[in-house]
Enzyme design. Structure first.
Site, PDB file in Angstrom:
ATOM      1  N   ASP A   1      -5.435  -1.327   3.350  1.00 13.97           N
ATOM      2  CA  ASP A   1      -4.353  -1.802   4.206  1.00 13.97           C
ATOM      3  C   ASP A   1      -3.958  -3.194   3.738  1.00 13.97           C
ATOM      4  OD1 ASP A   1      -2.515  -1.925   6.292  1.00 13.97           O
ATOM      5  OD2 ASP A   1      -3.968  -2.786   7.694  1.00 13.97           O
ATOM      6  N   THR A   2      -2.665  -3.426   3.562  1.00 12.23           N
ATOM      7  CA  THR A   2      -2.171  -4.733   3.148  1.00 12.23           C
ATOM      8  C   THR A   2      -1.332  -5.333   4.275  1.00 12.23           C
ATOM      9  OG1 THR A   2      -0.194  -3.767   2.112  1.00 12.23           O
ATOM     10  CG2 THR A   2      -2.138  -4.084   0.712  1.00 12.23           C
TER      11      THR A   2
ATOM     12  N   ARG B   1       0.969   6.905  -0.067  1.00 15.98           N
ATOM     13  CA  ARG B   1       0.242   5.876   0.686  1.00 15.98           C
ATOM     14  C   ARG B   1      -1.157   5.795   0.097  1.00 15.98           C
ATOM     15  NH1 ARG B   1      -2.628   2.633   3.001  1.00 15.98           N
ATOM     16  NH2 ARG B   1      -2.328   1.813   5.117  1.00 15.98           N
TER      17      ARG B   1
ATOM     18  N   ASP C   1       0.804  -1.224   0.000  1.00 18.08           N
ATOM     19  CA  ASP C   1       0.000   0.000   0.000  1.00 18.08           C
ATOM     20  C   ASP C   1       0.838   1.277   0.000  1.00 18.08           C
ATOM     21  OD1 ASP C   1       0.831   0.227   2.726  1.00 18.08           O
ATOM     22  OD2 ASP C   1      -0.869  -1.001   3.340  1.00 18.08           O
TER      23      ASP C   1
END
Length: 267
Positions: A59-60, A54, A40
């Site tokens: 969210d990874t 970002r 991300d």
């Protein structure tokens, strides 16, 4: 009855529209790829200035925290993002909230060849919806993609309890032994916390996870897939689509008798 149906239709329409507050999102700015940090976060050049971006609302899994081991699907997410960025025409777009986070990263929606990459990461199970603050223009779009990925148990959703249901991030307990998880087709899958070796040469005769420079990113059918990837592709490949994988074995357009192996994620 007609009035009731109209009312329901309007509610559904409002739900599917992007959620936004105040002003609309900004114009799109063309950027050039520099590098990927993780699934991300990336580095790009904007008007000859190097900035770290970002991706908003996603969210990874973690791969860069020195206090934690590499989480499942972290490296796969980073490679998937890299495929979009390295080979596409890139643009970024800001939401109506703050443009920077506390680390000085630019909070953006990322586009590759006109496609919203934030949504693609969620759509194929490489990312979850997360870190929702004032910037939420595409929140409803991403939530819809997340629900679809969750129902299909794609990537991060294939591990039971992995996506934290009570907050941000992921819940994963490491052990010395590999963990086996079961998909919706009762196929046992090996999950490893070992960081993949991305320098391993491709093995001929097996499906690949690597994008071939110059090949179209979107392929219509197995005939087109075989033209560029004679032995098929895995579900980690940027061109993978579920219609190529009718037997749901994580490979598309592969030769009969081939079984998926964990090393194929780097093949």
């Amino acid at each position: 009855m007609k009035l009731f149906k109209f009312f329901i239709a309007m509610i559904l329409l409002l739900f599917l529209l992007p959620e936004h507050k105040g002003e609309a999102v900004s114009s799109k700015y063309t950027v050039k790829y520099v590098s990927v940090v993780d699934g991300d976060t990336a580095v790009v050049k904007l008007n000859n200035k190097t900035i770290k971006i970002r991706l908003l609302l996603i969210d990874t899994p973690e791969s860069k925290d020195p206090r934690k081991p590499v989480q499942p699907y972290a490296n796969e997410a980073a490679r998937y993002l890299e495929n979009y960025m390295r080979y596409g025409k890139l643009q970024i777009q800001y939401d109506n909230g703050g443009k920077l986070d506390k680390y000085g990263r630019h909070l953006v929606y990322l586009y590759s060849n006109g496609k919203l990459v934030n949504n693609e990461m969620v759509r194929y199970g490489y990312a979850r919806v997360g870190y929702i603050y004032s910037q939420r223009y595409y929140l409803n779009v991403l939530k819809k993609s997340e629900n679809n990925a969750k129902q299909k148990r794609l990537k991060i959703w294939s591990i039971k309890g992995y996506v934290n249901p009570y907050g941000e991030g992921f819940v994963y307990k490491t052990s010395s032994k590999p963990t086996y998880t079961t998909t919706n087709r009762n196929v046992t899958r090996l999950t490893s916390t070992t960081k993949p070796n991305t320098t391993t040469p491709s093995r001929k005769g097996y499906p690949t996870s690597r994008y071939k420079s110059g090949a179209p990113r979107v392929l219509a059918n197995c005939t087109e897939v075989k033209k560029y990837y004679p032995y098929g592709i895995t579900d980690s490949h940027v061109s993978y689509q579920t219609k190529f994988d009718r037997d749901h074995d994580r490979m598309g357009c592969e030769a009969s008798g081939v079984q998926y192996q964990s090393w194929m994620v780097n093949n």
